[in-house]
Write a protein that holds these residues in place. Sequence first.
Motif, PDB file in Angstrom:
ATOM      1  N   ASP A  42      -1.280   3.421 -15.130  1.00  0.00           N
ATOM      2  CA  ASP A  42      -2.480   3.599 -14.309  1.00  0.00           C
ATOM      3  C   ASP A  42      -3.216   2.276 -14.132  1.00  0.00           C
ATOM      4  O   ASP A  42      -3.711   1.946 -13.052  1.00  0.00           O
ATOM      5  N   GLN A  43      -3.262   1.463 -15.230  1.00  0.00           N
ATOM      6  CA  GLN A  43      -3.890   0.151 -15.131  1.00  0.00           C
ATOM      7  C   GLN A  43      -3.109  -0.769 -14.194  1.00  0.00           C
ATOM      8  O   GLN A  43      -3.691  -1.542 -13.423  1.00  0.00           O
ATOM      9  N   CYS A  54       1.493   9.799 -10.090  1.00  0.00           N
ATOM     10  CA  CYS A  54       1.093   9.579 -11.487  1.00  0.00           C
ATOM     11  C   CYS A  54       0.166  10.685 -11.981  1.00  0.00           C
ATOM     12  O   CYS A  54       0.250  11.121 -13.144  1.00  0.00           O
ATOM     13  N   SER A  55      -0.717  11.120 -11.100  1.00  0.00           N
ATOM     14  CA  SER A  55      -1.629  12.188 -11.511  1.00  0.00           C
ATOM     15  C   SER A  55      -0.851  13.462 -11.836  1.00  0.00           C
ATOM     16  O   SER A  55      -1.174  14.188 -12.799  1.00  0.00           O
ATOM     17  N   LYS A  91      -3.760  -2.408  -6.700  1.00  0.00           N
ATOM     18  CA  LYS A  91      -4.792  -2.095  -5.704  1.00  0.00           C
ATOM     19  C   LYS A  91      -5.775  -3.254  -5.569  1.00  0.00           C
ATOM     20  O   LYS A  91      -6.200  -3.602  -4.461  1.00  0.00           O
ATOM     21  N   ILE A  95      -1.291   0.149 -11.658  1.00  0.00           N
ATOM     22  CA  ILE A  95      -1.570   0.580 -10.287  1.00  0.00           C
ATOM     23  C   ILE A  95      -2.929   0.055  -9.835  1.00  0.00           C
ATOM     24  O   ILE A  95      -3.090  -0.399  -8.697  1.00  0.00           O
ATOM     25  N   GLY A  96      -3.899   0.117 -10.748  1.00  0.00           N
ATOM     26  CA  GLY A  96      -5.219  -0.425 -10.424  1.00  0.00           C
ATOM     27  C   GLY A  96      -5.151  -1.910 -10.122  1.00  0.00           C
ATOM     28  O   GLY A  96      -5.818  -2.407  -9.199  1.00  0.00           O
ATOM     29  N   ILE A 113       2.220   1.860  -3.497  1.00  0.00           N
ATOM     30  CA  ILE A 113       1.067   2.093  -4.385  1.00  0.00           C
ATOM     31  C   ILE A 113       0.555   3.517  -4.196  1.00  0.00           C
ATOM     32  O   ILE A 113       0.271   4.243  -5.160  1.00  0.00           O
ATOM     33  N   GLY A 114       0.407   3.921  -2.928  1.00  0.00           N
ATOM     34  CA  GLY A 114      -0.070   5.280  -2.656  1.00  0.00           C
ATOM     35  C   GLY A 114       0.883   6.328  -3.202  1.00  0.00           C
ATOM     36  O   GLY A 114       0.458   7.348  -3.769  1.00  0.00           O
ATOM     37  N   SER A 143       0.695   6.137  -7.105  1.00  0.00           N
ATOM     38  CA  SER A 143      -0.613   6.609  -7.582  1.00  0.00           C
ATOM     39  C   SER A 143      -0.734   8.123  -7.437  1.00  0.00           C
ATOM     40  O   SER A 143      -1.231   8.815  -8.338  1.00  0.00           O
ATOM     41  N   GLY A 144      -0.255   8.648  -6.291  1.00  0.00           N
ATOM     42  CA  GLY A 144      -0.332  10.094  -6.084  1.00  0.00           C
ATOM     43  C   GLY A 144       0.531  10.865  -7.071  1.00  0.00           C
ATOM     44  O   GLY A 144       0.126  11.931  -7.561  1.00  0.00           O
ATOM     45  N   ASN A 181       0.811  -1.220   0.000  1.00  0.00           N
ATOM     46  CA  ASN A 181       0.000   0.000   0.000  1.00  0.00           C
ATOM     47  C   ASN A 181       0.844   1.271   0.000  1.00  0.00           C
ATOM     48  O   ASN A 181       0.483   2.268  -0.641  1.00  0.00           O
TER      49      ASN A 181
END
Length: 447
Positions: free
Chosen positions: A244-245, A192-193, A251, A247-248, A185-186, A189-190, A182
């Motif tokens: 993004d996929q 990537c945006s 998750k 990372i999904g 990943i967090g 993910s944060g 996690n």
Amino acid sequence: MMIESLLKPMHILLVDDNPNNLKVLSEAIQGCGWKTLMATDGESAIEQTEYSAPDLILLDVMMPGIDGFETCRRLKANSITQNIPIIFMTALADATDKVKGLEIGAVDYITKPFQQEEVIARLKLHLKISYLTRTLEQRVQERTAELTQSLQQLQNTQLQLIQSEKMSTLGQLIAGIGHEINNPIGFISGNCSHIEEYVKDLLRLVNLQQQKLPHPDPEIEELVEEIDLEYLVEDLPKILGSMDQGIGRLKDISLSLRTFARSDISSMVEFQIHEGIDSTLMLLKHRLKDQGERSVIEVVKQYGELPPITCYPGQLNQVFMNIIANAIDAFDDLYQNRSVEEIAAASPHTITIATSIQHEQQTVTICIEDNALGMPPEVQARVFEPSFTTKPVGKGTGLGLAISYQIIIDKHNGQINCSSTSGQGTKFIITLATSVDRKKISAIALG
């Protein structure tokens, strides 16, 4: 307790064609508090023995019709009367005749003319032996039943300890993995945006620069050609989308891990069965793919509309894991010692998972079926036995299905059945109540 008091209800059958002998023996026997039955020939003695079941038989050898030897043979050949002790009464002094009688099942001989004291003494002795034999057999049976029950309780306790230890260890492992996954990943993910926004801004800048400077410096043109700017502009958003996929996907795996091994060992909670099955399939996804010669295994879901049920989710997920993993193992075993032609002709591999609800019974059914090897009847009869396995050493412990059986039967008061046809496939059917009496479940679990 005195032996006389134990022998009082005893019934003794007297068989003699001489009425005087019957009278003398009957009086002597009744004087000891025993009850007598009488017969004057072998046929009537056999008939009377079958319905009155005497505790001992005094049998004359020389009688009209069938003699004592033949009467004894028939009584010993009958499962109803074979264990009744028989004492022969005879005037024959030949040792051969005595040996003959003992060989066909008699326990003793009384020689005529007999002494009443001797008859009574021998009767007491053999009634006592018979009583002790029956008592010993009963005690052996009771002790055997107690030992069998103790062994079963010990096996159940061992399985519970193994189950608790596995779930505890698994829960700790999953919690650690989830925490480790996690955090990155967090972070990814944060960021990537932000990267997407930065890339969009840079591409806008490049595009604007190309518009404003239609004739750039030759060195810039050379770099544009070298890095293939047109392809880069087209492919970069795709790369970001793939990230993004990914990372999904991470998750989803993290969520599946938490769903699969929930820390609910001490209490029952409401749980959606389909979430547990899906989380199990997610964790086994890598094993469902092509594995060398073995082609992909297709999972066919035939889900009904199920309400949440009251259960131990982590333990149910372990049952799903054991059954589905065993099905995958069976498909892997299909390819051992098989020719290329047989492999090519094999049917597509499928694991079908069907769920349904029975409203009247307030139960749900989960059916997990594969079309792999199947099992012969002798293996199917033992699949839920602790430590029974057909896998080679190091490949299986034989505890997976035994623990699964205990989880369903003892922990959830449900049912689990296995039906299999060798060479065709195997089906496991699990039936669970939609809601349960927690006190009843606790009583069953404590046994």
